[in-house]
Design a protein around this motif. Structure first.
Motif, PDB file in Angstrom:
ATOM      1  N   THR A  11       0.821  -1.176  -0.038  1.00  0.00           N
ATOM      2  CA  THR A  11       0.076  -0.172  -0.057  1.00  0.00           C
ATOM      3  C   THR A  11       0.862   1.320   0.098  1.00  0.00           C
TER       4      THR A  11
ATOM      5  N   ALA B 201       0.483   3.755  -3.001  1.00  0.00           N
ATOM      6  CA  ALA B 201       0.069   5.268  -2.831  1.00  0.00           C
ATOM      7  C   ALA B 201       1.154   6.266  -3.047  1.00  0.00           C
TER       8      ALA B 201
ATOM      9  N   PHE C 102      -3.539  11.295  -0.258  1.00  0.00           N
ATOM     10  CA  PHE C 102      -2.879   9.967  -0.755  1.00  0.00           C
ATOM     11  C   PHE C 102      -1.425  10.175  -0.194  1.00  0.00           C
TER      12      PHE C 102
ATOM     13  N   LEU D 282      -1.606   8.927   3.302  1.00  0.00           N
ATOM     14  CA  LEU D 282      -1.830   7.362   3.174  1.00  0.00           C
ATOM     15  C   LEU D 282      -0.307   6.590   2.889  1.00  0.00           C
TER      16      LEU D 282
ATOM     17  N   ALA E 115     -10.607  10.709  -8.237  1.00  0.00           N
ATOM     18  CA  ALA E 115     -10.807  10.356  -6.995  1.00  0.00           C
ATOM     19  C   ALA E 115     -10.819   8.956  -7.075  1.00  0.00           C
ATOM     20  N   ALA E 116     -11.538   8.149  -7.906  1.00  0.00           N
ATOM     21  CA  ALA E 116     -11.927   7.088  -8.130  1.00  0.00           C
ATOM     22  C   ALA E 116     -10.790   6.262  -9.003  1.00  0.00           C
TER      23      ALA E 116
ATOM     24  N   VAL F 268      -7.777   5.978  -6.059  1.00  0.00           N
ATOM     25  CA  VAL F 268      -8.214   4.711  -5.376  1.00  0.00           C
ATOM     26  C   VAL F 268      -7.884   3.462  -5.882  1.00  0.00           C
TER      27      VAL F 268
ATOM     28  N   VAL G 126      -3.992   2.899  -6.530  1.00  0.00           N
ATOM     29  CA  VAL G 126      -3.177   2.328  -5.180  1.00  0.00           C
ATOM     30  C   VAL G 126      -3.238   0.893  -5.539  1.00  0.00           C
TER      31      VAL G 126
END
Lengths: 195, 105
Positions: A9, A13, A59, A62, B24-25, B28, B31
């Motif tokens: 992650t 990120a 992000f 994150l 935004a989508a 996400v 990631v």
């Protein structure tokens, strides 16, 4: 949460943050260049620039949190906020902290711009030209995937995009729609009062 | 004329909202995608420890800490604990643990 999941992650990120920050920088330059069209007024560029900047902070947080809480790294929160405080890759990680804090300063001052005043806001905003390359250097210096083909491609694309935008800004003539009117007015004033 | 301008502005605002949601989508999803890709390229499992160490040592050979970590990870492949000071980012762990190389983070 498993150590490896946190690690993956963090890496994911980090890549997304690099892309988002690049988009923010490019959109900021497009705002200055007053790029707009019939169905794309200037406020869309400005609004998207602001929204993506806030998204970048999310992000980035994150990326930092997953790296710090990962029990495998033992980085500690001090390493996330104090530049060059980490024992692990001190210099490259320190660059990441500096970039993070620059981004934070830029975003916060933009949020309180109405109280800060234009000059102070603009002075801090210019730090974007430091925050982005420092962040890229952090990724290149300490990223696990730096030399993987996919990450190299992303980094190359980000660098190319910003270089193109900066070059465009440097060579572009003024896009001020009122420039001709201003020059005409000034000329008229000069004719009436040659002093 | 005024109504046209208002409608155009509304359309542009909708465009801005759609773009923001889209980004935004995508972020996400990105990631997850990049995490999966990174897991596939450098998984950091014990079984891939040698491969990762080799890859790390060849690609980041100029970094002394990674060279050190590569050798440490090879030596402590069966250890479950994080090694202290000699290895900046712990060491390789067995099972699902990741190989501690200089390029780990």
């Amino acid at each position: 949460m498993s150590d490896t999941l946190l690690w993956y992650t963090t890496r994911g990120a980090g890549a997304v943050t690099e892309i988002l920050l690049t988009c923010v920088v490019v959109l900021g330059i497009l705002t200055v260049l007053r790029v707009q069209g019939a169905s794309w007024p200037a406020f869309v560029t400005t609004g998207l620039h602001r929204n993506l900047a806030l998204m970048t902070v999310v992000f980035l947080a994150l990326h930092i949190v997953t790296a710090v809480v990962d029990p495998f790294t033992n980085l500690g929160w001090a390493a996330a906020f104090i530049p060059f405080a980490s024992y692990y890759r001190t210099f490259w990680l320190g660059l990441g902290v500096i970039s993070f804090e620059l981004v934070l300063a830029i975003v916060v001052t933009s949020l309180v711009r109405s109280w800060l005043g234009h000059r102070a806001w603009r002075a801090v905003h210019w730090l974007t030209y430091a925050a982005w390359p420092v962040g890229i250097a952090h990724g290149l210096g300490t990223g696990t995937d730096t030399w993987s083909a996919w990450m190299l491609g992303i980094s190359a694309a980000c660098v190319a995009a910003v270089v193109f935008a900066v070059t465009w800004r440097l060579v572009a003539t003024s896009r001020d729609p009122l420039e001709a009117a201003r020059l005409g007015f000034r000329a008229a004033v000069d004719r009436r009062d040659p002093r | 004329m005024e109504r046209t301008r208002i409608e155009a502005r509304d359309a542009a605002l909708h465009l801005l909202n759609r773009l923001t949601l889209g980004f935004a989508a995508a972020a996400v999803a990105g990631v997850g995608v990049f995490a999966a890709i990174s897991a596939a390229t450098i998984p950091g499992s014990a079984s891939a420890g040698t491969q990762a160490s080799t890859q790390t040592s060849t690609t980041t050979g100029s970094d002394s800490s990674s060279s050190t970590d590569s050798s440490d990870s090879g030596d402590s492949g069966s250890s479950n604990s994080v090694q202290p000071s000699s290895s900046p980012v712990g060491s390789a762990t067995s099972g699902s643990g990741m190989v501690a190389t200089g390029a780990s983070h």
